[in-house]
Write an enzyme that holds these catalytic residues in place. Structure first.
Site, PDB file in Angstrom:
ATOM      1  N   GLU A   1       0.846  -1.202   0.000  1.00  0.00           N
ATOM      2  CA  GLU A   1       0.000   0.000   0.000  1.00  0.00           C
ATOM      3  C   GLU A   1       0.883   1.255   0.000  1.00  0.00           C
ATOM      4  OE1 GLU A   1      -2.481   1.594  -0.632  1.00  0.00           O
ATOM      5  OE2 GLU A   1      -3.936   1.818   0.984  1.00  0.00           O
ATOM      6  N   ASP A   2       0.362   2.350  -0.521  1.00  0.00           N
ATOM      7  CA  ASP A   2       1.153   3.588  -0.497  1.00  0.00           C
ATOM      8  C   ASP A   2       1.144   4.236   0.887  1.00  0.00           C
ATOM      9  OD1 ASP A   2      -1.541   4.329  -0.676  1.00  0.00           O
ATOM     10  OD2 ASP A   2      -1.274   5.781  -2.283  1.00  0.00           O
TER      11      ASP A   2
ATOM     12  N   ARG B   1       1.928  12.021  -9.910  1.00  0.00           N
ATOM     13  CA  ARG B   1       2.307  10.635  -9.605  1.00  0.00           C
ATOM     14  C   ARG B   1       3.732  10.330 -10.064  1.00  0.00           C
ATOM     15  NH1 ARG B   1      -2.294   7.559  -8.080  1.00  0.00           N
ATOM     16  NH2 ARG B   1      -4.212   8.220  -9.084  1.00  0.00           N
TER      17      ARG B   1
ATOM     18  N   VAL C   1       0.404  14.413   0.890  1.00  0.00           N
ATOM     19  CA  VAL C   1       1.619  14.141   0.134  1.00  0.00           C
ATOM     20  C   VAL C   1       1.319  13.654  -1.282  1.00  0.00           C
ATOM     21  CG1 VAL C   1       3.036  13.698   2.173  1.00  0.00           C
ATOM     22  CG2 VAL C   1       1.837  11.794   1.070  1.00  0.00           C
TER      23      VAL C   1
HETATM   24  P1  5GP Z   1      -7.098   5.037   4.704  1.00  0.00           P
HETATM   25  O1  5GP Z   1      -5.950   4.460   5.504  1.00  0.00           O
HETATM   26  O2  5GP Z   1      -7.543   6.368   5.251  1.00  0.00           O
HETATM   27  O3  5GP Z   1      -8.223   4.107   4.482  1.00  0.00           O
HETATM   28  O4  5GP Z   1      -6.687   5.371   3.240  1.00  0.00           O
HETATM   29  C1  5GP Z   1      -5.446   5.304   2.706  1.00  0.00           C
HETATM   30  C2  5GP Z   1      -5.581   5.900   1.324  1.00  0.00           C
HETATM   31  O5  5GP Z   1      -5.922   7.286   1.418  1.00  0.00           O
HETATM   32  C3  5GP Z   1      -4.257   5.856   0.609  1.00  0.00           C
HETATM   33  O6  5GP Z   1      -4.100   4.678  -0.110  1.00  0.00           O
HETATM   34  C4  5GP Z   1      -4.389   7.055  -0.293  1.00  0.00           C
HETATM   35  O7  5GP Z   1      -5.067   6.697  -1.470  1.00  0.00           O
HETATM   36  C5  5GP Z   1      -5.256   8.029   0.454  1.00  0.00           C
HETATM   37  N1  5GP Z   1      -4.407   9.042   1.114  1.00  0.00           N
HETATM   38  C6  5GP Z   1      -4.133   9.172   2.415  1.00  0.00           C
HETATM   39  N2  5GP Z   1      -3.301  10.185   2.655  1.00  0.00           N
HETATM   40  C7  5GP Z   1      -3.025  10.730   1.441  1.00  0.00           C
HETATM   41  C8  5GP Z   1      -2.190  11.808   1.006  1.00  0.00           C
HETATM   42  O8  5GP Z   1      -1.508  12.496   1.795  1.00  0.00           O
HETATM   43  N3  5GP Z   1      -2.143  12.034  -0.339  1.00  0.00           N
HETATM   44  C9  5GP Z   1      -2.868  11.310  -1.224  1.00  0.00           C
HETATM   45  N4  5GP Z   1      -2.785  11.623  -2.495  1.00  0.00           N
HETATM   46  N5  5GP Z   1      -3.653  10.281  -0.855  1.00  0.00           N
HETATM   47  C10 5GP Z   1      -3.733   9.992   0.463  1.00  0.00           C
END
Ligand code: 5GP
Length: 180
Positions: free
Chosen positions: A101-102, A167, A155
């Site tokens: 995961e990112d 990206r 970010v």
């Molecule tokens: P969560 O943990 O809230 O369910 O979601 C994680 C997802 O929220 C990540 O995979 C990403 O897609 C999105 N996300 C969370 N923080 C950021 C951020 O700082 N930038 C971007 N572009 N997406 C984010």
């Protein structure tokens, strides 16, 4: 909000990311040293650069698959739903799996995805996230490996977008609005 002027400050350089991925790959290889063929699953779209770099550091047998999940908020955090927009191509029953995961932010996405994939009865399933924002957590979730813990900033780069842009930046940067 995408037409508000902004700039991007470098938060984590390409060099630091590469060095961290080498360390993480070493730990992952150790964890999966008995694995015949590891199924590496990238969560689209934000993990596509990370998974590409990570698998190239894993000198072991790997398969690569992708899953796309989207979360939406109906107003009450506790009922946040995660939808599967694109499912895996392959079966994972009995397989050794690594989910890539990112960012772990609120924790909802990986909580839902790991629970779904667990129901398919993999042999071993672990998670890795490039970035973690612990201060944003709404549900208790911790990835098995984390690249970097970061503060609560929005970010971009290294696969991660802002309104589908940025990206392709080779580093992780934080978005700073000029009017803030
Ligand atoms: P969560 O943990 O809230 O369910 O979601 C994680 C997802 O929220 C990540 O995979 C990403 O897609 C999105 N996300 C969370 N923080 C950021 C951020 O700082 N930038 C971007 N572009 N997406 C984010």
């Amino acid at each position: 909000m995408s037409n508000r002027p902004y700039h991007i400050d470098v938060m984590i350089s390409a060099k630091s990311i590469a060095a961290r991925i080498e360390d993480l790959a070493r730990e992952i290889k150790k964890e999966y040293s008995d694995t015949d063929k590891l199924v590496v699953i990238g969560l689209l779209r934000g993990s596509f650069v990370f998974i590409a770099d990570l698998v190239r550091e894993l000198d072991m047998n790997v398969e690569v698959d992708f899953l796309e999940a989207s979360s939406y908020d109906d107003g009450t955090e506790s009922t946040r739903e995660v939808k599967i927009l694109k499912d895996l191509r392959g079966a994972i029953e009995g397989r050794d799996v690594l989910i890539v995961e990112d960012i772990v932010d609120t924790g909802h996405t990986l909580t839902a995805v790991t629970s779904l994939l667990k129901s398919r009865r993999p042999n071993k399933m672990k998670t890795i996230a490039l970035l973690d924002k612990p201060s944003r957590r709404e549900v208790d979730f911790k990835a098995n490996w984390t690249g970097f813990e970061i503060p609560d900033a929005f970010v971009v780069g290294y696969g991660i977008d802002f309104a589908q842009a940025n990206r392709n930046l080779p580093y992780i940067g934080s978005v700073v609005f000029e009017d803030e």
